[in-house]
Design an enzyme around this catalytic site. Structure first.
Site, PDB file in Angstrom:
ATOM      1  N   ALA A 147      -3.116  -5.490  -9.124  1.00 46.40           N
ATOM      2  CA  ALA A 147      -2.615  -4.305  -8.419  1.00 46.40           C
ATOM      3  C   ALA A 147      -1.108  -4.109  -8.610  1.00 46.40           C
ATOM      4  CB  ALA A 147      -2.934  -4.419  -6.932  1.00 46.40           C
ATOM      5  N   LYS A 166       0.698   1.220  -7.065  1.00 44.07           N
ATOM      6  CA  LYS A 166       2.070   0.711  -6.988  1.00 44.07           C
ATOM      7  C   LYS A 166       2.832   0.985  -8.276  1.00 44.07           C
ATOM      8  CE  LYS A 166      -0.343  -1.411  -3.796  1.00 44.07           C
ATOM      9  NZ  LYS A 166      -0.329  -1.873  -2.456  1.00 44.07           N
ATOM     10  N   TRP A 199      -5.408 -11.294  -0.024  1.00 41.69           N
ATOM     11  CA  TRP A 199      -5.201 -10.005   0.645  1.00 41.69           C
ATOM     12  C   TRP A 199      -6.260  -9.875   1.746  1.00 41.69           C
ATOM     13  CZ3 TRP A 199      -7.610  -4.871  -0.972  1.00 41.69           C
ATOM     14  CH2 TRP A 199      -6.992  -3.806  -0.317  1.00 41.69           C
TER      15      TRP A 199
HETATM   16  C1  LMR Z   1      -0.685  -4.411   1.068  1.00 38.91           C
HETATM   17  O1  LMR Z   1      -1.183  -5.507   0.807  1.00 38.91           O
HETATM   18  O2  LMR Z   1       0.163  -4.252   1.940  1.00 38.91           O
HETATM   19  C2  LMR Z   1      -1.099  -3.207   0.274  1.00 38.91           C
HETATM   20  O3  LMR Z   1      -2.031  -3.554  -0.695  1.00 38.91           O
HETATM   21  C3  LMR Z   1      -1.509  -2.068   1.112  1.00 38.91           C
HETATM   22  C4  LMR Z   1      -2.816  -2.263   1.787  1.00 38.91           C
HETATM   23  O4  LMR Z   1      -3.663  -1.377   1.652  1.00 38.91           O
HETATM   24  O5  LMR Z   1      -3.017  -3.263   2.477  1.00 38.91           O
END
Ligand code: LMR
Length: 394
Positions: free
Chosen positions: A210, A243, A127
């Site tokens: 998450a 989520k 991420w």
């Molecule tokens: C994502 O990866 O799109 C979500 O976790 C939202 C975010 O805050 O980036």
């Protein structure tokens, strides 16, 4: 003084959200930000949360502070949801945080306080905000191989080779389930091999979870996390309710520090309280209270579990439809991985130019690394996406 500040690079996911909003086309498709959407493109308040909210309005008679770690009932209910009976409750220090991102941030802060030189091993890719937060905190990060661009599965040999370099005092960041951004996940056997390796190296695992419930099931998705917590002496877990309870804007998360040592657990709990106090004092309560009410009330819980199942099965059906449609169009099985991946995301494996072409030609918005949020599709848009993927030459 402020003239010394430089503009920060914009977050790619949030930028995409804005670009989608500004696109005037009716037929556009949003596969960007990781938010669940139903077939009509709405992100509804979940039924059980709505019911809890009504009840809360009637019974809540104060909004005074809770505790620095948040309400203990929330921590208990969430520890149970995440860890089941994998570890005794008194092995776990826990503190409510503003969302899963807050938990990640507090977890990194704890690591930095324990060891300024700690290296955080992160999956490549991960991420993007993991990297951004680590950079902001000036922490060392080391990428480990994770994704096999050919098979679109996990590059497990590469991963094991890279995390073997982690040492005592280092942290290995793992995704509990529904890997973001790839959708490719570890098997039970692979989790066990990672645990055995971490035992040897002495590095501490930190798990970001998450999307519990969006992959194979609430218990199934927590399996790896539970195995790690049961078998390793110290584990950090950053959990999000955004989520799976649909409480995105309420900022509802939890940081857990598991230590199989009573004295250590006490210090850890004090540390989590301390970090909350330093960073924002008391954590937000509204979302946490709703989650607690849902988890503690058998009827609300059953309805919530049923809705999570509907979401999971809906996303899985879209995955299968897209894989089948691409099989039909390309006369090949090279997109079968889409049905194998789990969670909301899949990394398609398109080039940035192909991603751009799909946006310009067909109004399809996916992250530049070709991460698609499958929940942004519905039965009617799947064929549109499949055709755009083929037209873009992916
Ligand atoms: C994502 O990866 O799109 C979500 O976790 C939202 C975010 O805050 O980036």
């Amino acid at each position: 003084m402020f003239e010394l500040l430089k503009e920060q690079p914009a977050d790619k996911i949030l930028m995409l959200m804005q670009a989608f909003k500004e696109d005037p086309r009716d037929q556009k498709i949003d596969l960007g930000v990781g938010v669940y959407k139903d077939a009509q493109g709405r992100t509804p308040v979940m039924r059980a949360i709505k019911a809890a909210e009504k009840k809360l309005w009637e019974i809540e008679d104060t909004k005074t502070y809770t505790g620095l770690a948040g309400d203990i009932g929330y921590a208990d209910a969430m520890v149970d949801l995440l860890l089941g009976d994998a570890v005794p409750r008194d092995a776990v220090a826990a503190a409510a945080t503003p969302g899963g991102t807050g938990a990640v941030r507090q977890g990194f802060d704890l690591v930095r306080m324990a060891n300024r030189e700690a290296r955080v091993f992160v999956s490549d890719p991960t991420w993007p905000n993991h990297l951004s937060i680590l950079k902001h905190m000036e922490m060392h990060m080391v990428p480990y191989r994770y994704f096999n661009a050919e098979t679109r599965g996990v590059d497990f040999d590469g991963m094991m080779e890279d995390i073997a370099d982690a040492r005592i005092g280092d942290v290995v960041l793992l995704h509990g389930c529904c890997h973001n951004p790839t959708g490719a996940n570890l098997t039970t056997e692979q989790w066990q091999q990672v645990i055995d390796l971490l035992k040897k190296t002495g590095a501490v695992p930190m798990i970001d979870i998450a999307y519990q419930g969006f992959g194979d099931g609430l218990d199934e998705d927590a399996e790896g996390t539970r195995m790690v917590a049961a078998q390793l002496p110290e584990v950090l877990i950053a959990a999000s309710c955004s989520k799976n309870f649909g409480v995105y804007r309420e900022r509802t998360g939890l940081l857990l520090a598991v230590a199989h040592d009573e004295a250590r657990r006490k210090v850890n709990q004090g540390m989590l309280n301390y970090l909350n106090r330093q960073n924002y004092s008391f954590p937000p309560d509204h979302g946490a209270r709703l989650v607690t009410m849902v988890l503690q009330d058998p009827e609300l819980r059953a309805d919530w579990e049923a809705e999570v199942k509907e979401i999971r099965e809906g996303v899985l059906a879209l995955r299968q439809q897209l894989a089948a449609e691409l099989k039909r169009l390309t006369n090949s099985d090279r997109f079968d991985f889409l049905a194998e991946h789990r969670g909301m995301f899949s990394r398609l494996g398109a080039t940035p130019e192909q991603v751009e072409k799909m946006r310009v030609d067909s109004g399809i918005y996916m992250v530049g690394d070709s991460r698609m949020n499958m929940a942004g599709l519905n039965k009617d848009t799947v064929p549109v996406l499949a055709k755009a993927i083929v037209d873009a030459g992916v």
